[in-house]
Write a protein that holds these residues in place. Sequence first.
Motif, mmCIF file in Angstrom:
data_model
loop_
_atom_site.group_PDB
_atom_site.id
_atom_site.type_symbol
_atom_site.label_atom_id
_atom_site.label_comp_id
_atom_site.label_asym_id
_atom_site.label_seq_id
_atom_site.Cartn_x
_atom_site.Cartn_y
_atom_site.Cartn_z
ATOM 1 N N TYR A 37 0.829 -1.213 0.000
ATOM 2 C CA TYR A 37 0.000 0.000 0.000
ATOM 3 C C TYR A 37 0.861 1.261 0.000
ATOM 4 N N TYR A 38 1.855 1.320 0.890
ATOM 5 C CA TYR A 38 2.676 2.532 0.969
ATOM 6 C C TYR A 38 3.562 2.697 -0.261
ATOM 7 N N LEU A 39 3.985 1.590 -0.866
ATOM 8 C CA LEU A 39 4.743 1.685 -2.117
ATOM 9 C C LEU A 39 3.859 2.252 -3.225
ATOM 10 N N LEU A 40 2.633 1.761 -3.312
ATOM 11 C CA LEU A 40 1.718 2.281 -4.328
ATOM 12 C C LEU A 40 1.423 3.755 -4.104
ATOM 13 N N ARG A 41 1.280 4.151 -2.849
ATOM 14 C CA ARG A 41 0.980 5.559 -2.565
ATOM 15 C C ARG A 41 2.137 6.464 -2.998
ATOM 16 N N SER A 42 3.359 5.940 -2.973
ATOM 17 C CA SER A 42 4.512 6.760 -3.358
ATOM 18 C C SER A 42 4.645 6.880 -4.871
ATOM 19 N N THR A 43 3.914 6.031 -5.614
ATOM 20 C CA THR A 43 4.072 6.033 -7.069
ATOM 21 C C THR A 43 2.770 6.210 -7.833
ATOM 22 N N ASP A 44 1.659 5.703 -7.290
ATOM 23 C CA ASP A 44 0.395 5.708 -8.031
ATOM 24 C C ASP A 44 -0.763 5.728 -7.039
ATOM 25 N N GLU A 45 -1.238 6.920 -6.685
ATOM 26 C CA GLU A 45 -2.266 7.046 -5.652
ATOM 27 C C GLU A 45 -3.576 6.370 -6.066
ATOM 28 N N VAL A 46 -3.892 6.403 -7.346
ATOM 29 C CA VAL A 46 -5.131 5.760 -7.807
ATOM 30 C C VAL A 46 -5.064 4.256 -7.556
ATOM 31 N N ALA A 47 -3.926 3.646 -7.925
ATOM 32 C CA ALA A 47 -3.751 2.210 -7.686
ATOM 33 C C ALA A 47 -3.772 1.891 -6.199
ATOM 34 N N ALA A 48 -3.179 2.789 -5.387
ATOM 35 C CA ALA A 48 -3.185 2.587 -3.933
ATOM 36 C C ALA A 48 -4.608 2.604 -3.389
ATOM 37 N N ASP A 49 -5.421 3.564 -3.851
ATOM 38 C CA ASP A 49 -6.813 3.650 -3.404
ATOM 39 C C ASP A 49 -7.606 2.412 -3.809
ATOM 40 N N GLU A 50 -7.373 1.933 -5.032
ATOM 41 C CA GLU A 50 -8.088 0.749 -5.504
ATOM 42 C C GLU A 50 -7.706 -0.482 -4.681
ATOM 43 N N PHE A 51 -6.410 -0.608 -4.387
ATOM 44 C CA PHE A 51 -5.951 -1.731 -3.568
ATOM 45 C C PHE A 51 -6.579 -1.675 -2.182
ATOM 46 N N LEU A 52 -6.595 -0.484 -1.583
ATOM 47 C CA LEU A 52 -7.138 -0.316 -0.240
ATOM 48 C C LEU A 52 -8.627 -0.628 -0.211
ATOM 49 N N ALA A 53 -9.364 -0.108 -1.200
ATOM 50 C CA ALA A 53 -10.809 -0.334 -1.243
ATOM 51 C C ALA A 53 -11.127 -1.819 -1.415
#
Length: 634
Positions: free
Chosen positions: A480-496
């Motif tokens: 999650y934190y890796l995705l947030r550092s590179t792709d916030e949309v992907a991070a949000d989708e993963f979290l949801a």
Amino acid sequence: MVWLNEAQHYFDLSRDIAEQVAASFRALLADRQTQPVLVLGTLWNEYATTYTALPSPISKDLYPQVRELLAGRLLMVPERFDAPALREARILAIEGDRQLSHALKYSKEGLLAQYLAGAPALLERYRMASPPVRALIQCVMDARRFGVGSNVPVDFISHAVEDYLTDGEYAALSGDWLAESFREAGRSVHGNLAPLTTIRHRKSSPPDGGTPEARVRLADSLEQFGRVDRSPYCPPQSFWSAACELLESAEVLAKLAEAAIDRHRLYWARRLTERVVERRVDASVLTELAHAWVESDPGEAERLFLKSTELGDAGAMGSLGYRCEERGEWERAKEWFRRGAESGDGFSACELGRIYSELGDLESSERFYRRAIELGETESLGGLARVLVEKGGDIDEALTLLQRSICTMVRQTARVSMVSLEDDAGIQRSGVTPWSSRGESAGSARRIDEVGDVGDCAKFLEAVTAAANDGDAYGMRCLYYLLRSTDEVAADEFLASAARGGNSFAVVELARELKSRGDLTRAESLYRQSIGSGDNKSLVALAGLMEEAKNFEEAESLYWQAIDSGEIYAAHRLSRLKEERGDRDGAEEVALLAADAGHGAAARALSEVRVRRGEDGGLWLYGLNPDGTPSSNI
């Protein structure tokens, strides 16, 4: 095979020895010539949390070797045997295991391990004990939770115990009550288990110093029970007085001073601190104690930092530099950082790298950043990369440094977020794979750290994705934190997606994100979902939302629920809420409750609020007495 029963007894020795023990085990596990090797130990959750927590940038790293030894190797053991485990236990009992058969017959609610350890019988003895025996056990419980060694001196207990008794109980004591109470507390209740066990020394191997000092040891199960049951209470005056007069170890005295600071018992904290300063002590002990004083008495903290620098502690030099910089004393800050860097403090070298970068001296900045990295200060990775880019230097090296920096920051953030191992166990149970896969998760975590140290972001992403798919808590957080550092949309989708699957970490993290974006309704719904699944940490967050919604009654109720569940920092917020709403007596009551439980920040904050209003010249200006009344002693 090496068996470490109650591993905290090995890792809670003097810091140097504990770190040597952990380093030796790491070397043993890494040595291919000795394989196969199995090191197996037991460790209570609170110790695991302490040992694996990352230090703040300005504090000394107390357990680097222990933390690395445990990294990726912790297996959560459920508190209760589930139905399949109980079925296996019954099969073993039928096949002839009499102890297991007896435990299955008399234990309740799957608490089989606790029964085998004698916990129920010991707990019943404690609860049914006469007042003087109960007072003895409570005194030793307090000594253990505040850092006195596992073998507690009888002389100290004898002087510390008196104020655990009420006036009526004390008046009713017999002439030989102390010896009788020790005998009763040492009587076995389950096999060879007793609440207090006398430590005996063989004549062939006497302790250092010749004549052995009489000591007792508290049963492990009672020690763990006491850490919870006694946590709301501050020990009475006789405890602090006996500690000042009779305990000799500088490390133990420092731990007790920190406990007194945490409880806003400043008079006793100062007396204990002076005992530490008077003794021959390792500089790191003074530095750690200085950090404990920073909020309550910055002047005392600086005095201790200075004494520690006189003993050559590089970390204290960095801390003094940081404090000088906070006050705008730039030249003094640079001088302390220079001395710290020369003495081997990575934080100081990193700060000099930053300072020289801001001044435009890129050559000096690069030199100090490289020195910081040599000293293990990973915060310098990104700084050095930026300097190399600005200089037009080696771009490939800069890219490698940035990748290492990203991998390091992601792992640090993930570990910091894992503040509750019990929550992590819940996350793993709600993950993609069943709880039985937890052994594979440990291997995944090691793989994450191995590729993270190299800084290969592609392999790092591969490793954290695999671990997350295995339901591993650490892997999920890293992804999650890796995705947030590179792709916030992907991070949000993963979290949801993870939140829809019931993952508790994802639910709470998504609620925080929604709150930060102003979507309070959905955030509230998710916090309530998290609370419904047993995550008490969300109580405080939901209470904050209720405050914003002006629903003060529910906010107060939620804060109390959080306090009752052990989240004592909620008392700080509740005290503030009561003060803001005009309930001055209520604010003081809650702040005192928090101070007794070790969260003196609530008392300090309330005092500061009233000072800013020009009231009282400061509430509890000199701290509190052990009984909670205002202290008049400096």
